[in-house]
Design a protein around this motif. Structure first.
Motif, PDB file in Angstrom:
ATOM      1  N   SER A   1       0.776  -1.240   0.000  1.00  0.00           N
ATOM      2  CA  SER A   1       0.000   0.000   0.000  1.00  0.00           C
ATOM      3  C   SER A   1       0.807   1.290   0.000  1.00  0.00           C
ATOM      4  O   SER A   1       0.452   2.230  -0.711  1.00  0.00           O
ATOM      5  N   GLU A   2       1.897   1.390   0.762  1.00  0.00           N
ATOM      6  CA  GLU A   2       2.595   2.671   0.851  1.00  0.00           C
ATOM      7  C   GLU A   2       4.047   2.481   1.269  1.00  0.00           C
ATOM      8  O   GLU A   2       4.406   1.470   1.886  1.00  0.00           O
ATOM      9  N   PRO A   3       4.903   3.456   0.937  1.00  0.00           N
ATOM     10  CA  PRO A   3       6.312   3.381   1.349  1.00  0.00           C
ATOM     11  C   PRO A   3       6.450   3.580   2.861  1.00  0.00           C
ATOM     12  O   PRO A   3       5.586   4.159   3.514  1.00  0.00           O
ATOM     13  N   VAL A   4       7.562   3.112   3.378  1.00  0.00           N
ATOM     14  CA  VAL A   4       7.911   3.349   4.777  1.00  0.00           C
ATOM     15  C   VAL A   4       9.425   3.431   4.880  1.00  0.00           C
ATOM     16  O   VAL A   4      10.145   2.733   4.169  1.00  0.00           O
ATOM     17  N   ILE A   5       9.911   4.317   5.748  1.00  0.00           N
ATOM     18  CA  ILE A   5      11.340   4.383   6.048  1.00  0.00           C
ATOM     19  C   ILE A   5      11.563   3.696   7.387  1.00  0.00           C
ATOM     20  O   ILE A   5      10.884   3.983   8.370  1.00  0.00           O
ATOM     21  N   ILE A   6      12.499   2.770   7.390  1.00  0.00           N
ATOM     22  CA  ILE A   6      12.802   1.979   8.574  1.00  0.00           C
ATOM     23  C   ILE A   6      14.175   2.395   9.085  1.00  0.00           C
ATOM     24  O   ILE A   6      15.161   2.360   8.344  1.00  0.00           O
ATOM     25  N   TYR A   7      14.229   2.829  10.326  1.00  0.00           N
ATOM     26  CA  TYR A   7      15.492   3.316  10.894  1.00  0.00           C
ATOM     27  C   TYR A   7      15.984   2.371  11.994  1.00  0.00           C
ATOM     28  O   TYR A   7      15.307   1.425  12.374  1.00  0.00           O
ATOM     29  N   ASN A   8      17.200   2.637  12.482  1.00  0.00           N
ATOM     30  CA  ASN A   8      17.884   1.741  13.424  1.00  0.00           C
ATOM     31  C   ASN A   8      18.194   0.390  12.785  1.00  0.00           C
ATOM     32  O   ASN A   8      18.133  -0.656  13.430  1.00  0.00           O
ATOM     33  N   VAL A   9      18.528   0.433  11.491  1.00  0.00           N
ATOM     34  CA  VAL A   9      18.940  -0.786  10.779  1.00  0.00           C
ATOM     35  C   VAL A   9      20.423  -1.028  11.063  1.00  0.00           C
ATOM     36  O   VAL A   9      21.238  -0.107  10.998  1.00  0.00           O
ATOM     37  N   GLU A  10      20.779  -2.246  11.373  1.00  0.00           N
ATOM     38  CA  GLU A  10      22.152  -2.564  11.758  1.00  0.00           C
ATOM     39  C   GLU A  10      22.903  -3.235  10.611  1.00  0.00           C
ATOM     40  O   GLU A  10      22.545  -4.325  10.178  1.00  0.00           O
ATOM     41  N   ASN A  11      23.948  -2.539  10.124  1.00  0.00           N
ATOM     42  CA  ASN A  11      24.823  -3.086   9.087  1.00  0.00           C
ATOM     43  C   ASN A  11      26.238  -2.553   9.290  1.00  0.00           C
ATOM     44  O   ASN A  11      26.881  -2.083   8.345  1.00  0.00           O
ATOM     45  N   GLU A  12      26.718  -2.629  10.533  1.00  0.00           N
ATOM     46  CA  GLU A  12      27.999  -2.021  10.877  1.00  0.00           C
ATOM     47  C   GLU A  12      29.177  -2.670  10.154  1.00  0.00           C
ATOM     48  O   GLU A  12      30.106  -1.980   9.732  1.00  0.00           O
ATOM     49  N   GLU A  13      29.183  -4.000  10.011  1.00  0.00           N
ATOM     50  CA  GLU A  13      30.289  -4.655   9.321  1.00  0.00           C
ATOM     51  C   GLU A  13      30.337  -4.227   7.858  1.00  0.00           C
ATOM     52  O   GLU A  13      31.405  -3.913   7.312  1.00  0.00           O
ATOM     53  N   PHE A  14      29.173  -4.193   7.209  1.00  0.00           N
ATOM     54  CA  PHE A  14      29.109  -3.776   5.807  1.00  0.00           C
ATOM     55  C   PHE A  14      29.517  -2.314   5.667  1.00  0.00           C
ATOM     56  O   PHE A  14      30.209  -1.943   4.713  1.00  0.00           O
ATOM     57  N   LYS A  15      29.128  -1.488   6.616  1.00  0.00           N
ATOM     58  CA  LYS A  15      29.506  -0.075   6.595  1.00  0.00           C
ATOM     59  C   LYS A  15      31.025   0.080   6.666  1.00  0.00           C
ATOM     60  O   LYS A  15      31.612   0.905   5.956  1.00  0.00           O
ATOM     61  N   LYS A  16      31.661  -0.714   7.520  1.00  0.00           N
ATOM     62  CA  LYS A  16      33.120  -0.650   7.638  1.00  0.00           C
ATOM     63  C   LYS A  16      33.789  -1.096   6.344  1.00  0.00           C
ATOM     64  O   LYS A  16      34.757  -0.483   5.874  1.00  0.00           O
ATOM     65  N   LEU A  17      33.273  -2.153   5.730  1.00  0.00           N
ATOM     66  CA  LEU A  17      33.864  -2.685   4.508  1.00  0.00           C
ATOM     67  C   LEU A  17      33.694  -1.757   3.309  1.00  0.00           C
ATOM     68  O   LEU A  17      34.397  -1.895   2.302  1.00  0.00           O
ATOM     69  N   THR A  18      32.744  -0.810   3.402  1.00  0.00           N
ATOM     70  CA  THR A  18      32.496   0.101   2.281  1.00  0.00           C
ATOM     71  C   THR A  18      33.028   1.508   2.543  1.00  0.00           C
ATOM     72  O   THR A  18      32.649   2.453   1.857  1.00  0.00           O
ATOM     73  N   GLU A  19      33.904   1.658   3.525  1.00  0.00           N
ATOM     74  CA  GLU A  19      34.621   2.919   3.656  1.00  0.00           C
ATOM     75  C   GLU A  19      35.532   3.092   2.441  1.00  0.00           C
ATOM     76  O   GLU A  19      35.990   2.104   1.836  1.00  0.00           O
ATOM     77  N   LYS A  20      35.807   4.311   2.084  1.00  0.00           N
ATOM     78  CA  LYS A  20      36.488   4.587   0.814  1.00  0.00           C
ATOM     79  C   LYS A  20      37.841   3.885   0.696  1.00  0.00           C
ATOM     80  O   LYS A  20      38.104   3.183  -0.293  1.00  0.00           O
ATOM     81  N   GLN A  21      38.714   4.062   1.662  1.00  0.00           N
ATOM     82  CA  GLN A  21      40.052   3.478   1.547  1.00  0.00           C
ATOM     83  C   GLN A  21      40.015   1.959   1.584  1.00  0.00           C
ATOM     84  O   GLN A  21      40.796   1.290   0.908  1.00  0.00           O
ATOM     85  N   GLU A  22      39.092   1.404   2.369  1.00  0.00           N
ATOM     86  CA  GLU A  22      38.943  -0.046   2.420  1.00  0.00           C
ATOM     87  C   GLU A  22      38.525  -0.587   1.052  1.00  0.00           C
ATOM     88  O   GLU A  22      39.044  -1.600   0.580  1.00  0.00           O
ATOM     89  N   MET A  23      37.596   0.103   0.408  1.00  0.00           N
ATOM     90  CA  MET A  23      37.131  -0.355  -0.902  1.00  0.00           C
ATOM     91  C   MET A  23      38.215  -0.204  -1.964  1.00  0.00           C
ATOM     92  O   MET A  23      38.389  -1.086  -2.810  1.00  0.00           O
ATOM     93  N   LEU A  24      38.934   0.904  -1.947  1.00  0.00           N
ATOM     94  CA  LEU A  24      39.986   1.107  -2.948  1.00  0.00           C
ATOM     95  C   LEU A  24      41.101   0.071  -2.804  1.00  0.00           C
ATOM     96  O   LEU A  24      41.646  -0.406  -3.805  1.00  0.00           O
ATOM     97  N   SER A  25      41.430  -0.291  -1.575  1.00  0.00           N
ATOM     98  CA  SER A  25      42.496  -1.267  -1.376  1.00  0.00           C
ATOM     99  C   SER A  25      42.074  -2.666  -1.817  1.00  0.00           C
ATOM    100  O   SER A  25      42.902  -3.466  -2.242  1.00  0.00           O
ATOM    101  N   THR A  26      40.776  -2.957  -1.750  1.00  0.00           N
ATOM    102  CA  THR A  26      40.286  -4.301  -2.077  1.00  0.00           C
ATOM    103  C   THR A  26      39.829  -4.430  -3.523  1.00  0.00           C
ATOM    104  O   THR A  26      40.064  -5.451  -4.181  1.00  0.00           O
TER     105      THR A  26
END
Length: 260
Positions: A59-84
């Protein structure tokens, strides 16, 4: 449809100082905006599968907050991504509604040379960004670290699409099947209309141009559902809802597309 409206004003330099994992955006390139959100928001820790299906799934969109993805967030930092991923082949898409253009390059070349803030004079088919066209097998070591949304649509399977783009870029209005989209770094504004309320836009113009010149002319009745999403937030959009996106600053994001 329930509507929640929050209206505040933030100077652009505050947005530029948001923690961004090394994906820096110069103050002059941050898209100025009014901090308006009229999409219902729900805490991830309190949204059950039953409530999701009853209130939002069809029926309608919803924004969901307090989503946990800390490991993925760390792996997608700029320098981490460029090195890999520096030398890994990627395909860039044009930022227009139908994404006609495909340009092969390497991840490092895109980040270091081609990823730039949106220029108002550029057409959508001249603006390149990384989203969608990544080899699932090659990128599996990264994608498998992403915690996919726990809410399910019965009878649907999920496919991930990862992206990184500069400030002011985005995809103009289009629609497809249902899905989730999460901001990992930076911030992204979403604009949505139900299928029967087709927005008026030029498919070869950028979202930034629409937001700069056309959006201010909309009547109150013509305004879309809209909200800025920040890290730790994801949006769910039902089947065939028109939507456009606008990266307020350089952003890393990932979508979960659902198909029967």
């Amino acid at each position: 449809m329930k509507i929640l409206i929050l209206l505040t004003f933030l100077p652009s330099f505050l947005l530029a100082s948001i923690e961004d994992g090394g994906w820096t955006t110069e103050e002059k390139d941050v898209v100025p905006q009014k901090e308006k959100c009229n999409i219902e928001r729900h805490d991830a820790k309190e949204l059950t599968q039953k409530e999701f299906l009853k209130r939002y799934a069809y029926s309608e969109p919803v924004i969901i907050y307090n989503v946990e993805n800390e490991e993925f967030k760390k792996l997608t930092e700029k320098q981490e991504m460029l090195s890999t991923w520096h030398d890994v082949d990627v395909t860039l898409n044009s930022a227009n509604t139908y994404s006609y253009t495909r340009v092969p390059t390497t991840f490092g070349n895109y980040i270091e040379e081609k990823m730039k803030p949106q220029n108002l004079e550029m057409l959508g088919n001249e603006t390149l960004y990384l989203f969608g066209d990544i080899d699932q097998k090659t990128w599996k070591p990264l994608l498998e670290k992403y915690n996919q949304p726990e809410w399910q649509l019965p009878g649907h399977s999920a496919a991930l699409s990862f992206g990184i783009a500069g400030a002011g870029t985005g995809v103009p209005f289009h629609f497809h099947g249902p899905g989730f989209a999460e901001v990992i770094h930076g911030s992204k504004r979403w604009f949505l209309y139900p299928y029967e309320e087709r927005p008026n836009w030029n498919p070869d113009k950028t979202t930034l141009e629409w937001y700069t010149y056309d959006y201010p002319k909309l009547s109150r009745e013509e305004l879309p559902l809209e909200c800025e999403m920040k890290p730790g937030e994801l949006i769910y959009f039902p089947d065939k809802w028109w939507h456009a996106t606008l990266n307020i600053q350089s952003s890393v994001f990932i979508s979960t597309f659902l198909s029967p």
